[in-house]
Design an enzyme around this catalytic site. Structure first.
Site, PDB file in Angstrom:
ATOM      1  N   GLU A   3       0.783  -1.225   0.000  1.00 53.18           N
ATOM      2  CA  GLU A   3       0.000   0.000   0.000  1.00 53.18           C
ATOM      3  C   GLU A   3       0.822   1.287   0.000  1.00 53.18           C
ATOM      4  O   GLU A   3       0.362   2.306  -0.505  1.00 53.18           O
ATOM      5  CB  GLU A   3      -0.924   0.001   1.225  1.00 53.18           C
ATOM      6  CG  GLU A   3      -2.000  -1.046   1.193  1.00 53.18           C
ATOM      7  CD  GLU A   3      -2.961  -0.867   0.035  1.00 53.18           C
ATOM      8  OE1 GLU A   3      -3.628   0.186  -0.030  1.00 53.18           O
ATOM      9  OE2 GLU A   3      -3.028  -1.767  -0.821  1.00 53.18           O
TER      10      GLU A   3
ATOM     11  N   SER B 295     -51.283 -33.049   0.053  1.00 55.01           N
ATOM     12  CA  SER B 295     -51.619 -34.215   0.875  1.00 55.01           C
ATOM     13  C   SER B 295     -50.727 -34.369   2.090  1.00 55.01           C
ATOM     14  O   SER B 295     -51.028 -35.166   2.991  1.00 55.01           O
ATOM     15  CB  SER B 295     -51.570 -35.479   0.021  1.00 55.01           C
ATOM     16  OG  SER B 295     -52.593 -35.452  -0.961  1.00 55.01           O
TER      17      SER B 295
END
Length: 678
Positions: free
Chosen positions: A106, A377
């Protein structure tokens, strides 16, 4: 005219541009000095202004708005993270390799500049122009100090305003804080993917160790996340993260942070995820815990907490493999059909959950807990349970025949069987195993829809239930989790088994107990007689030659369950249980497109079978708590009703003798259980 005179006349013309250039140079210098002076004065004033407002460095280390949530499975191992993961560790205490990797990536001049790097800015502009962008688009040349200013103070500013303020803020921080403090703020606040804020959280998330302990390859992978944390997160794409880490290793080598040997070793042995981070399962379960748990301890917590859950990773793998295997082997390639699976213990503890297939950007919608679907069902066990509660017996006879009911406001309604045929007189248990619609409607109407609804509610269905004759055929929507939990009451001898997943909540640091699940008092939903008969009847669904769920039968143990298929096959279900676990399977399309050639007794039953095989691998057999009915001694007398009672079937056979036999049987079984200690 002489040559000398001509040269004399041309000389002023030549001298004029030179004088003009000198004047412009002096004017530019004059203007530059004054503009520069004004700029220095403004920047200086802004620096002093911001310097007076800066808090202590320690106050800036943890910038999270919410706390983190770490989830533990039933074995005490971490399986999921939620919230904002964090953890404050000073840069000086972190691994030296990690600090070097961050600086190399960085801001390689970090230790020498005073907040900004003109050479870095010039290099960034040169790269942007070379790559076809504007000078200030793309690479910014920001120092770590400037990035801290942006992270902490300037997040809400526009791009241009932020760029203007970064410089005085950077100067102010360089005056107020040491380089170690600035680096500490940066390394604790940078977002590194997967909900990890700061390098301590990221090291724990990806490698299950502290940032104090990471080695060179791990440091390179973590530093590589700073550019694009979501893209390079190793939990998303490990090979991409490893490729990015090789770039960081090259920078560390070029800047002298690692030797030739360390560089070669790190490139050939890149970092890999920890066993915890490799577990991609459990996401749907974790999301459900976050939704179902108290908000002040999950989504709104400001503390870092640990949640102990009922989640079982082995059963989760069985659920995922069972579902995936069926779709890979038995479903056409490219199908967009969805499916969901839930596995519970008999007490309602949720052990596994698959909320859907990861297809077509399926997202995080949980079809096991959020999708309201018609059970078809699969609702019939509640109908027949209500009938049994009302005094019916599995051996009672009904008549499967065409019936028509007059519904106020809607007119006549004629339920149809799936086969579009009728078989006449049929025992209650056979009608259930065959999933005959007409008989289910008859039982519901004879028993009373109010009692059916009350029974379903008592068993655990909390969604709205329609008080219409079609109630018996499962037209009222529910979720897979609620439906599966309601079936658990039958396995639990009639005691309600509310699904649950959260056991306790503690602070992550210190372990202080915040919440503990208390075992609720047993609530009887249906009688033990009804639960036993229903368990036996559902066993016939998988064991009898006419049962609709024969495909779900297991070879090594008895199981019970029920199929469900809704109108036009928009939903297909199989819900059932062994002596130890209750599992529910749903299949359908999110947009309600009808399934093609799929019923509950087909693919859902196959998924259920494969899941249950995996769930029971290596486990002994626990018998079902079934109550076998005594067959009637004489054929029943059955008569159909006239039109005056809305087409219902009246069962005339006396049940006194059967009830006496049941009572005697229950007394004998009770005595035997007492003698045997069961």
């Amino acid at each position: 005219m002489s040559d000398k005179r001509k040269r004399t006349r041309r000389a002023p013309r030549r001298r004029f541009p030179a004088r003009m250039a000198r004047w412009l140079a002096r004017a530019t210098l004059w203007l530059g000095i004054r503009v520069g002076g004004v700029t220095v004065a403004v920047v200086g004033a802004a620096t002093v202004f911001y310097l007076m407002q800066l808090p202590e460095a320690d106050e800036l280390l943890d910038g999270r708005e919410r706390g983190s949530v770490t989830m533990l499975d039933r074995n005490g191992d971490v399986f999921a993270w939620r919230g904002e993961q964090g953890g404050v560790v000073s840069a000086a205490d972190m691994s030296l390799h990690l600090r070097n990797a961050v600086v190399a990536t960085e801001d390689k001049r970090f230790w020498n500049h005073y907040g900004i790097s003109p050479r870095g800015i010039a290099g960034a502009i040169r790269i942007n122009l070379r790559e076809g962008r504007s000078a200030l688009s793309g690479h910014g040349g920001s120092t770590i100090t400037q990035q801290v200013a942006k992270l902490v103070f300037l997040q809400d500013e526009s791009t241009w305003m932020r760029k203007l303020k970064e410089v005085p803020y950077a100067f102010a921080m360089e005056l107020a804080y040491t380089k170690e403090e600035i680096l500490s703020i940066y390394m604790n606040r940078a977002y590194l993917g997967a909900s990890a804020n700061g390098f301590e959280a990221a090291a724990q998330r990806y490698f299950a160790i502290s940032a104090r302990e990471v080695d060179i390859p791990q440091s390179a992978m973590l530093a590589g996340l700073l550019t694009a944390p979501s893209r390079f997160a190793p939990t998303r794409d490990l090979s991409r993260a490893q490729n990015r880490s090789r770039v960081i290793l090259r920078l560390m080598h070029e800047q002298g942070y690692i030797s030739d040997t360390e560089y070669v070793d790190a490139r050939t042995s890149p970092a890999v995820l920890s066993a915890e981070a490799q577990r991609r399962s459990g996401g749907y379960f974790a999301d459900w815990i976050m939704e179902d748990g108290p908000e002040f301890l999950t989504s709104e917590t400001s503390e870092d907490i640990r949640i102990a859950t009922t989640y079982d990773p082995a059963l989760q793998r069985a659920a995922e493999q069972g579902l995936t295997g069926v779709f890979e082997e038995l479903v056409r390639e490219g199908s967009q059909a969805q499916a969901a699976v839930v596995v519970l213990s008999r007490d309602g503890a949720v052990r596994a959950m698959v909320g859907g297939r990861a297809i077509g950007g399926a997202g995080t919608f949980n079809r096991a807990t959020q999708a309201l679907r018609q059970p078809g069902s699969a609702f019939k066990p509640f109908v027949y349970a209500a009938g049994l509660e009302g005094g019916m017996n599995p051996t009672d006879y009904l008549v499967d025949r065409p019936i028509t009911l007059n519904i106020p406001g809607s007119g006549p309604w004629t339920p149809q069987n799936y086969t579009r045929t009728h078989i006449g007189p049929v025992s209650m248990h056979e009608a259930f195993a065959r999933s005959i619609n007409t008989t289910a409607v008859q039982v519901s109407e004879e028993t009373g829809r109010g009692r059916v609804i009350a029974t379903a509610r008592a068993l655990g269905l909390d969604s709205a239930l329609q008080d219409t004759p079609s109630l018996a055929l499962g037209v009222s929507e529910t979720t897979l989790l609620d439906l599966t939990g309601a079936y658990a009451a039958f396995l639990n001898r009639g005691l309600r088994a509310e699904p649950f997943g959260l056991l306790e909540v503690r602070l992550r640091d210190g372990g202080e107990l915040l919440l503990n699940r208390e075992t609720p008092e047993p609530v009887r939903a249906v009688s033990e007689r009804t639960a036993g008969y229903m368990t036996w009847m559902m066993g016939q669904v998988t064991a009898s030659p006419y049962g609709t769920g024969r495909r779900a039968a297991l070879e090594d143990r008895p199981v019970a369950g029920k199929t469900g298929t809704t109108q036009a096959a928009r939903d297909a279900w199989f819900i059932g249980f062994s002596g130890d676990y209750v599992t529910g399977v749903w299949m359908g399309y999110d947009d309600n497109t009808p399934l093609t050639g799929v019923t509950g007794g087909g693919l859902p039953a196959e998924i259920w079978k494969r899941v249950m095989r995996g769930v029971h691998q290596g486990q002994g057999v626990t018998p079902l708590p079934a109550l076998v009915p005594i067959a009637p001694q004489t054929p029943p007398q059955v008569a159909t009703a006239n039109s005056g009672n809305n087409g219902r079937v009246v069962i005339r056979r006396e049940r006194v003798e059967q009830r006496t036999e049941d009572a005697i049987r229950n007394v004998v079984e009770g005595v035997l259980r007492g003698l045997l200690g069961n």
